[in-house]
Design an enzyme around this catalytic site. Structure first.
Site, PDB file in Angstrom:
ATOM      1  N   ASP A  23       2.372  27.302   2.110  1.00 31.96           N
ATOM      2  CA  ASP A  23       1.312  27.874   2.949  1.00 31.96           C
ATOM      3  C   ASP A  23       0.009  27.579   2.208  1.00 31.96           C
ATOM      4  O   ASP A  23      -0.212  28.085   1.107  1.00 31.96           O
ATOM      5  CB  ASP A  23       1.557  29.387   3.060  1.00 31.96           C
ATOM      6  CG  ASP A  23       0.402  30.099   3.745  1.00 31.96           C
ATOM      7  OD1 ASP A  23       0.551  31.308   4.028  1.00 31.96           O
ATOM      8  OD2 ASP A  23      -0.645  29.471   3.993  1.00 31.96           O
ATOM      9  N   ILE A  24      -0.816  26.760   2.770  1.00 31.32           N
ATOM     10  CA  ILE A  24      -2.034  26.273   2.085  1.00 31.32           C
ATOM     11  C   ILE A  24      -2.941  27.430   1.666  1.00 31.32           C
ATOM     12  O   ILE A  24      -3.683  27.307   0.680  1.00 31.32           O
ATOM     13  CB  ILE A  24      -2.770  25.259   2.979  1.00 31.32           C
ATOM     14  CG1 ILE A  24      -3.691  24.357   2.148  1.00 31.32           C
ATOM     15  CG2 ILE A  24      -3.554  25.956   4.103  1.00 31.32           C
ATOM     16  CD1 ILE A  24      -4.220  23.151   2.909  1.00 31.32           C
ATOM     17  N   ASN A  37     -11.410  23.535  14.720  1.00 28.29           N
ATOM     18  CA  ASN A  37     -11.842  22.972  16.010  1.00 28.29           C
ATOM     19  C   ASN A  37     -13.364  22.928  15.984  1.00 28.29           C
ATOM     20  O   ASN A  37     -13.989  23.416  15.044  1.00 28.29           O
ATOM     21  CB  ASN A  37     -11.318  23.813  17.191  1.00 28.29           C
ATOM     22  CG  ASN A  37     -11.771  25.248  17.113  1.00 28.29           C
ATOM     23  OD1 ASN A  37     -12.967  25.536  16.993  1.00 28.29           O
ATOM     24  ND2 ASN A  37     -10.816  26.157  17.117  1.00 28.29           N
ATOM     25  N   GLY A  45      -2.641  27.977  14.390  1.00 27.82           N
ATOM     26  CA  GLY A  45      -2.178  27.105  13.303  1.00 27.82           C
ATOM     27  C   GLY A  45      -2.772  27.426  11.944  1.00 27.82           C
ATOM     28  O   GLY A  45      -2.968  28.588  11.587  1.00 27.82           O
ATOM     29  N   VAL A  46      -3.076  26.338  11.230  1.00 29.68           N
ATOM     30  CA  VAL A  46      -3.571  26.555   9.858  1.00 29.68           C
ATOM     31  C   VAL A  46      -4.961  27.188   9.893  1.00 29.68           C
ATOM     32  O   VAL A  46      -5.321  27.980   9.019  1.00 29.68           O
ATOM     33  CB  VAL A  46      -3.568  25.220   9.071  1.00 29.68           C
ATOM     34  CG1 VAL A  46      -4.597  24.239   9.575  1.00 29.68           C
ATOM     35  CG2 VAL A  46      -3.732  25.466   7.584  1.00 29.68           C
ATOM     36  N   ASP A  47      -5.708  26.892  10.936  1.00 28.62           N
ATOM     37  CA  ASP A  47      -7.055  27.478  11.106  1.00 28.62           C
ATOM     38  C   ASP A  47      -6.941  29.006  11.159  1.00 28.62           C
ATOM     39  O   ASP A  47      -7.658  29.738  10.456  1.00 28.62           O
ATOM     40  CB  ASP A  47      -7.642  26.928  12.416  1.00 28.62           C
ATOM     41  CG  ASP A  47      -9.128  27.168  12.560  1.00 28.62           C
ATOM     42  OD1 ASP A  47      -9.658  26.898  13.662  1.00 28.62           O
ATOM     43  OD2 ASP A  47      -9.763  27.622  11.594  1.00 28.62           O
ATOM     44  N   SER A 130      -4.406  17.388  12.525  1.00 25.33           N
ATOM     45  CA  SER A 130      -4.100  16.949  13.895  1.00 25.33           C
ATOM     46  C   SER A 130      -2.620  16.879  14.228  1.00 25.33           C
ATOM     47  O   SER A 130      -2.273  16.517  15.359  1.00 25.33           O
ATOM     48  CB  SER A 130      -4.741  15.576  14.211  1.00 25.33           C
ATOM     49  OG  SER A 130      -6.138  15.710  14.399  1.00 25.33           O
ATOM     50  N   VAL A 133      -1.172  21.413  16.980  1.00 25.53           N
ATOM     51  CA  VAL A 133      -1.714  21.599  18.343  1.00 25.53           C
ATOM     52  C   VAL A 133      -2.317  20.301  18.884  1.00 25.53           C
ATOM     53  O   VAL A 133      -2.182  19.979  20.057  1.00 25.53           O
ATOM     54  CB  VAL A 133      -2.798  22.712  18.308  1.00 25.53           C
ATOM     55  CG1 VAL A 133      -3.619  22.752  19.583  1.00 25.53           C
ATOM     56  CG2 VAL A 133      -2.154  24.055  18.033  1.00 25.53           C
ATOM     57  N   TYR A 134      -2.948  19.520  17.985  1.00 22.39           N
ATOM     58  CA  TYR A 134      -3.641  18.309  18.476  1.00 22.39           C
ATOM     59  C   TYR A 134      -2.697  17.135  18.715  1.00 22.39           C
ATOM     60  O   TYR A 134      -3.133  16.068  19.155  1.00 22.39           O
ATOM     61  CB  TYR A 134      -4.790  17.941  17.541  1.00 22.39           C
ATOM     62  CG  TYR A 134      -6.028  18.819  17.707  1.00 22.39           C
ATOM     63  CD1 TYR A 134      -6.048  19.870  18.634  1.00 22.39           C
ATOM     64  CD2 TYR A 134      -7.160  18.619  16.949  1.00 22.39           C
ATOM     65  CE1 TYR A 134      -7.169  20.666  18.790  1.00 22.39           C
ATOM     66  CE2 TYR A 134      -8.295  19.409  17.102  1.00 22.39           C
ATOM     67  CZ  TYR A 134      -8.294  20.433  18.044  1.00 22.39           C
ATOM     68  OH  TYR A 134      -9.409  21.223  18.196  1.00 22.39           O
TER      69      TYR A 134
HETATM   70  N1  APR Z   1      -0.353  25.995   5.622  1.00 19.84           N
HETATM   71  C1  APR Z   1      -0.208  24.644   5.709  1.00 19.84           C
HETATM   72  N2  APR Z   1      -0.031  23.998   6.861  1.00 19.84           N
HETATM   73  C2  APR Z   1       0.012  24.735   7.983  1.00 19.84           C
HETATM   74  C3  APR Z   1      -0.134  26.146   7.991  1.00 19.84           C
HETATM   75  C4  APR Z   1      -0.326  26.772   6.730  1.00 19.84           C
HETATM   76  N3  APR Z   1      -0.478  28.096   6.627  1.00 19.84           N
HETATM   77  N4  APR Z   1      -0.043  26.583   9.280  1.00 19.84           N
HETATM   78  C5  APR Z   1       0.160  25.492  10.041  1.00 19.84           C
HETATM   79  N5  APR Z   1       0.210  24.386   9.273  1.00 19.84           N
HETATM   80  C6  APR Z   1       0.439  23.000   9.666  1.00 19.84           C
HETATM   81  C7  APR Z   1       1.058  22.783  11.029  1.00 19.84           C
HETATM   82  O1  APR Z   1       2.459  23.025  10.972  1.00 19.84           O
HETATM   83  C8  APR Z   1       0.713  21.307  11.239  1.00 19.84           C
HETATM   84  O2  APR Z   1       1.640  20.491  10.560  1.00 19.84           O
HETATM   85  O3  APR Z   1      -0.823  22.340   9.758  1.00 19.84           O
HETATM   86  C9  APR Z   1      -0.660  21.171  10.557  1.00 19.84           C
HETATM   87  C10 APR Z   1      -1.832  21.092  11.527  1.00 19.84           C
HETATM   88  O4  APR Z   1      -1.516  21.837  12.687  1.00 19.84           O
HETATM   89  P1  APR Z   1      -2.618  22.775  13.413  1.00 19.84           P
HETATM   90  O5  APR Z   1      -2.913  23.930  12.541  1.00 19.84           O
HETATM   91  O6  APR Z   1      -2.107  23.040  14.785  1.00 19.84           O
HETATM   92  O7  APR Z   1      -3.930  21.881  13.476  1.00 19.84           O
HETATM   93  P2  APR Z   1      -4.299  20.657  14.436  1.00 19.84           P
HETATM   94  O8  APR Z   1      -3.093  19.971  14.968  1.00 19.84           O
HETATM   95  O9  APR Z   1      -5.307  19.861  13.670  1.00 19.84           O
HETATM   96  O10 APR Z   1      -4.994  21.369  15.671  1.00 19.84           O
HETATM   97  C11 APR Z   1      -6.224  22.005  15.451  1.00 19.84           C
HETATM   98  O11 APR Z   1      -5.422  24.053  16.338  1.00 19.84           O
HETATM   99  O12 APR Z   1      -5.359  26.018  15.221  1.00 19.84           O
HETATM  100  C12 APR Z   1      -6.070  25.300  16.134  1.00 19.84           C
HETATM  101  O13 APR Z   1      -8.323  26.021  15.810  1.00 19.84           O
HETATM  102  C13 APR Z   1      -7.434  24.952  15.618  1.00 19.84           C
HETATM  103  O14 APR Z   1      -8.161  24.130  17.721  1.00 19.84           O
HETATM  104  C14 APR Z   1      -7.737  23.742  16.440  1.00 19.84           C
HETATM  105  C15 APR Z   1      -6.396  23.045  16.537  1.00 19.84           C
END
Ligand code: APR
Length: 180
Positions: A23-24, A37, A45-47, A130, A133-134
């Site tokens: 978990d980052i 975003n 997600g990670v955001d 990306s 969700v992306y």
């Molecule tokens: N630590 C590390 N990696 C994580 C964590 C975490 N706590 N939570 C999720 N991830 C991973 C996901 O499993 C995925 O492999 O981070 C990677 C990126 O996924 P997303 O978080 O969905 O990001 P992204 O695909 O870039 O989409 C961005 O999602 O959360 C929203 O606000 C964000 O609109 C933006 C979109």
């Protein structure tokens, strides 16, 4: 046989890259990168995880930044995170690959390295930008991530370690394959 400069350079970069299942938000590094975003005001997600762990000062700080364009990056303090800084970058939404997605994703990594240099950071952790969700195809996104991180390391000898923090096993495996 003496190793060539390129081989020495390559091996140096190789041992400065780490892939972990983590978990980052838990990593005590100089900066973690957030897959944000364009609003920079949080999400899933990670955001979402980063905003929850950093606390409410983060969104208050982000409100002052005026958003962020896809492929760009902005930096904030880490607040309650163990990391000193958060580098927020906005990856491209996957639309089939014909809308500049590869260049935009590469630009995210390059933009992060600009902040790493400006702040003299030595350790930085990236999520798989990306790849959630992306919807970016994981192997293609990971190939870009590895290429850009190797370039970033070769251009900045002060960086001690770049960590790919993987949440899912599929992503972890993809990085392991790409780094072999
Ligand atoms: N630590 C590390 N990696 C994580 C964590 C975490 N706590 N939570 C999720 N991830 C991973 C996901 O499993 C995925 O492999 O981070 C990677 C990126 O996924 P997303 O978080 O969905 O990001 P992204 O695909 O870039 O989409 C961005 O999602 O959360 C929203 O606000 C964000 O609109 C933006 C979109």
């Amino acid at each position: 046989m003496e190793k060539s400069a390129a081989e020495r350079g390559e091996s140096r970069a190789a041992n400065r890259i780490e892939v972990v299942q983590a978990d980052i938000t838990k990593l005590a590094v100089d900066a973690i990168v957030n897959a944000a975003n364009t609003s920079l005001l949080g999400g899933g997600g990670v955001d979402g995880a980063i905003h929850r762990a950093a606390g409410p000062e983060l969104v208050a700080e982000c409100r002052l930044l005026g958003g962020c364009r896809t492929g760009q990056a902005k930096i904030t303090p880490g607040f309650r995170l163990p990391a000193r800084y958060i580098i927020h970058t906005v990856g491209p939404v996957w639309n089939g690959g014909g809308q500049g997605e590869p260049e935009l994703l590469a630009s995210c990594y390059r933009g992060c390295f600009v902040f790493v240099r400006e702040h003299g950071l030595r350790t930085v952790a990236f999520p798989a930008i990306s790849c959630g969700v992306y919807g970016y195809p994981i192997d293609e996104a990971v190939a870009i991530a590895v290429r850009e991180v190797r370039t970033g390391l070769s251009e900045n000898a002060e960086i001690e370690k770049v960590i790919f923090a993987c949440f899912e096993n599929e992503v972890y495996e993809a990085y392991q394959r790409a780094l072999r």
